[in-house]
Motif scaffolding. Structure first.
Motif, PDB file in Angstrom:
ATOM      1  N   LEU A 199     -50.670 -87.206  20.353  1.00 57.01           N
ATOM      2  CA  LEU A 199     -51.016 -86.121  19.435  1.00 57.01           C
ATOM      3  C   LEU A 199     -50.963 -86.615  17.991  1.00 57.01           C
ATOM      4  N   ILE A 200     -49.894 -87.367  17.685  1.00 61.35           N
ATOM      5  CA  ILE A 200     -49.753 -87.895  16.326  1.00 61.35           C
ATOM      6  C   ILE A 200     -50.915 -88.843  16.010  1.00 61.35           C
ATOM      7  N   ALA A 201     -51.202 -89.720  16.960  1.00 60.01           N
ATOM      8  CA  ALA A 201     -52.288 -90.676  16.741  1.00 60.01           C
ATOM      9  C   ALA A 201     -53.591 -89.928  16.488  1.00 60.01           C
ATOM     10  N   PHE A 202     -53.811 -88.894  17.290  1.00 60.84           N
ATOM     11  CA  PHE A 202     -55.039 -88.124  17.162  1.00 60.84           C
ATOM     12  C   PHE A 202     -55.130 -87.448  15.792  1.00 60.84           C
ATOM     13  N   SER A 203     -53.997 -86.840  15.368  1.00 55.24           N
ATOM     14  CA  SER A 203     -54.081 -86.168  14.066  1.00 55.24           C
ATOM     15  C   SER A 203     -54.251 -87.173  12.934  1.00 55.24           C
ATOM     16  N   LEU A 204     -53.656 -88.343  13.080  1.00 56.33           N
ATOM     17  CA  LEU A 204     -53.841 -89.361  12.042  1.00 56.33           C
ATOM     18  C   LEU A 204     -55.306 -89.753  11.928  1.00 56.33           C
ATOM     19  N   VAL A 205     -55.950 -89.890  13.065  1.00 58.10           N
ATOM     20  CA  VAL A 205     -57.370 -90.232  13.063  1.00 58.10           C
ATOM     21  C   VAL A 205     -58.160 -89.138  12.344  1.00 58.10           C
ATOM     22  N   CYS A 206     -57.806 -87.874  12.663  1.00 55.15           N
ATOM     23  CA  CYS A 206     -58.507 -86.755  12.027  1.00 55.15           C
ATOM     24  C   CYS A 206     -58.297 -86.745  10.524  1.00 55.15           C
ATOM     25  N   ILE A 207     -57.031 -86.929  10.112  1.00 53.18           N
ATOM     26  CA  ILE A 207     -56.745 -86.930   8.681  1.00 53.18           C
ATOM     27  C   ILE A 207     -57.508 -88.077   8.029  1.00 53.18           C
ATOM     28  N   GLY A 208     -57.453 -89.224   8.651  1.00 53.06           N
ATOM     29  CA  GLY A 208     -58.153 -90.393   8.122  1.00 53.06           C
ATOM     30  C   GLY A 208     -59.628 -90.114   7.957  1.00 53.06           C
ATOM     31  N   ARG A 209     -60.195 -89.476   8.969  1.00 54.01           N
ATOM     32  CA  ARG A 209     -61.631 -89.184   8.902  1.00 54.01           C
ATOM     33  C   ARG A 209     -61.964 -88.212   7.786  1.00 54.01           C
ATOM     34  N   SER A 210     -61.165 -87.151   7.694  1.00 51.87           N
ATOM     35  CA  SER A 210     -61.518 -86.159   6.679  1.00 51.87           C
ATOM     36  C   SER A 210     -61.323 -86.745   5.286  1.00 51.87           C
ATOM     37  N   MET A 211     -60.351 -87.665   5.152  1.00 58.18           N
ATOM     38  CA  MET A 211     -60.171 -88.291   3.854  1.00 58.18           C
ATOM     39  C   MET A 211     -61.372 -89.171   3.517  1.00 58.18           C
ATOM     40  N   ALA A 212     -61.832 -89.894   4.514  1.00 58.99           N
ATOM     41  CA  ALA A 212     -62.974 -90.782   4.274  1.00 58.99           C
ATOM     42  C   ALA A 212     -64.193 -89.956   3.884  1.00 58.99           C
ATOM     43  N   GLN A 213     -64.356 -88.791   4.555  1.00 59.56           N
ATOM     44  CA  GLN A 213     -65.540 -87.985   4.321  1.00 59.56           C
ATOM     45  C   GLN A 213     -65.539 -87.337   2.946  1.00 59.56           C
ATOM     46  N   SER A 214     -64.330 -87.046   2.417  1.00 60.77           N
ATOM     47  CA  SER A 214     -64.317 -86.337   1.151  1.00 60.77           C
ATOM     48  C   SER A 214     -64.410 -87.293  -0.043  1.00 60.77           C
ATOM     49  N   LYS A 215     -64.456 -88.573   0.228  1.00 55.74           N
ATOM     50  CA  LYS A 215     -64.638 -89.542  -0.865  1.00 55.74           C
ATOM     51  C   LYS A 215     -65.950 -89.282  -1.571  1.00 55.74           C
ATOM     52  N   PRO A 216     -65.969 -89.415  -2.901  1.00 51.97           N
ATOM     53  CA  PRO A 216     -67.249 -89.231  -3.586  1.00 51.97           C
ATOM     54  C   PRO A 216     -68.247 -90.292  -3.121  1.00 51.97           C
ATOM     55  N   TRP A 217     -69.489 -89.875  -3.086  1.00 53.90           N
ATOM     56  CA  TRP A 217     -70.530 -90.784  -2.599  1.00 53.90           C
ATOM     57  C   TRP A 217     -71.014 -91.580  -3.810  1.00 53.90           C
ATOM     58  N   THR A 218     -70.466 -92.760  -3.980  1.00 48.00           N
ATOM     59  CA  THR A 218     -70.795 -93.524  -5.179  1.00 48.00           C
ATOM     60  C   THR A 218     -72.092 -94.296  -5.018  1.00 48.00           C
ATOM     61  N   VAL A 219     -72.845 -94.291  -6.090  1.00 48.54           N
ATOM     62  CA  VAL A 219     -74.149 -94.937  -6.101  1.00 48.54           C
ATOM     63  C   VAL A 219     -74.054 -96.179  -6.992  1.00 48.54           C
ATOM     64  N   PRO A 220     -74.481 -97.336  -6.496  1.00 48.11           N
ATOM     65  CA  PRO A 220     -74.439 -98.541  -7.324  1.00 48.11           C
ATOM     66  C   PRO A 220     -75.228 -98.353  -8.624  1.00 48.11           C
ATOM     67  N   LYS A 221     -74.712 -98.931  -9.708  1.00 47.28           N
ATOM     68  CA  LYS A 221     -75.328 -98.767 -11.028  1.00 47.28           C
ATOM     69  C   LYS A 221     -76.825 -99.041 -11.041  1.00 47.28           C
ATOM     70  N   GLU A 222     -77.231-100.081 -10.345  1.00 44.29           N
ATOM     71  CA  GLU A 222     -78.643-100.467 -10.414  1.00 44.29           C
ATOM     72  C   GLU A 222     -79.563 -99.394  -9.824  1.00 44.29           C
ATOM     73  N   TYR A 223     -79.006 -98.511  -9.003  1.00 46.79           N
ATOM     74  CA  TYR A 223     -79.815 -97.420  -8.442  1.00 46.79           C
ATOM     75  C   TYR A 223     -79.811 -96.199  -9.350  1.00 46.79           C
ATOM     76  N   ALA A 224     -78.621 -95.882  -9.895  1.00 46.28           N
ATOM     77  CA  ALA A 224     -78.436 -94.620 -10.616  1.00 46.28           C
ATOM     78  C   ALA A 224     -79.464 -94.432 -11.731  1.00 46.28           C
ATOM     79  N   SER A 225     -79.866 -95.525 -12.365  1.00 44.39           N
ATOM     80  CA  SER A 225     -80.761 -95.404 -13.518  1.00 44.39           C
ATOM     81  C   SER A 225     -82.243 -95.560 -13.150  1.00 44.39           C
ATOM     82  N   LEU A 226     -82.538 -95.706 -11.871  1.00 42.02           N
ATOM     83  CA  LEU A 226     -83.949 -95.822 -11.471  1.00 42.02           C
ATOM     84  C   LEU A 226     -84.694 -94.520 -11.775  1.00 42.02           C
ATOM     85  N   THR A 227     -85.960 -94.640 -12.149  1.00 46.27           N
ATOM     86  CA  THR A 227     -86.742 -93.426 -12.344  1.00 46.27           C
ATOM     87  C   THR A 227     -87.854 -93.378 -11.302  1.00 46.27           C
ATOM     88  N   ASN A 228     -88.302 -92.172 -11.021  1.00 45.47           N
ATOM     89  CA  ASN A 228     -89.302 -91.966  -9.975  1.00 45.47           C
ATOM     90  C   ASN A 228     -90.655 -92.537 -10.393  1.00 45.47           C
TER      91      ASN A 228
END
Ligand code: HEC
Length: 139
Positions: A13-42
């Protein structure tokens, strides 16, 4: 014996909840965009034809998750974590064209990447179309 299995169950149970916590933490990380992409224009010129192409692509590839109006309420959305982004949300204003292009290109689980499925031109057409879903977004 009984104790052993309870302990085992407990550690599972502990292992399972750790996996869940780990996953939700990973998912809530901001989605960072590499600098070279951020400034691209259409490179597309924002004409009606390109927006129309973008809409066709969106309907084919994106609405199952992001929904018809891009609200993040497609048929598959309920089963996904995190939820698909709401493309009609005003927060989309803060996303540069380059950011959107990067995210469509690379994806992030559960969103697939479209690097090989769609051409660069098509991905930029999608960026144009997404801009029309949030009327207040900058062009
Ligand atoms: C399998 C479901 C799925 C499909 C298909 C899908 N997406 Fe997504 N999309 C997501 C999820 C889930 C997120 C949120 C991911 C995250 O935050 O980690 C997301 C996020 C995004 C974002 C980021 C928005 C932001 O504010 O950062 C963009 C842009 C995007 N999707 C565009 C598209 C486009 C364009 C298509 C079609 C070519 C598409 N997606 C297809 C599930 C999907």
């Amino acid at each position: 014996m009984k104790h052993l299995s309870i302990t085992r169950f407990g550690s599972l149970l502990i292992a399972f909840s750790l996996v869940c916590i780990g996953r939700s933490m990973a998912q809530s990380k901001p989605w960072t965009v590499p600098k070279e992409y951020a400034s691209l224009t259409n490179p597309n010129t924002n004409n009606q034809q390109e927006i129309k192409e973008g809409k066709t692509l969106y309907t084919a590839y994106c609405t199952p998750c992001h929904g018809d109006k891009g609200k993040g309420d497609g048929v598959a959305a309920a089963s996904l974590t995190p939820k698909p982004a709401d493309h009609s949300s005003p927060t989309m204003i803060n996303e540069t064209d380059g950011n959107l292009f990067y995210k469509i290109t690379e994806g992030r689980t559960p969103m697939p990447q479209f690097k090989t499925t769609l051409t660069e031109k098509q991905r930029w057409e999608l960026v144009l179309y997404i801009r029309t879903l949030c009327k207040t977004a900058k062009k």
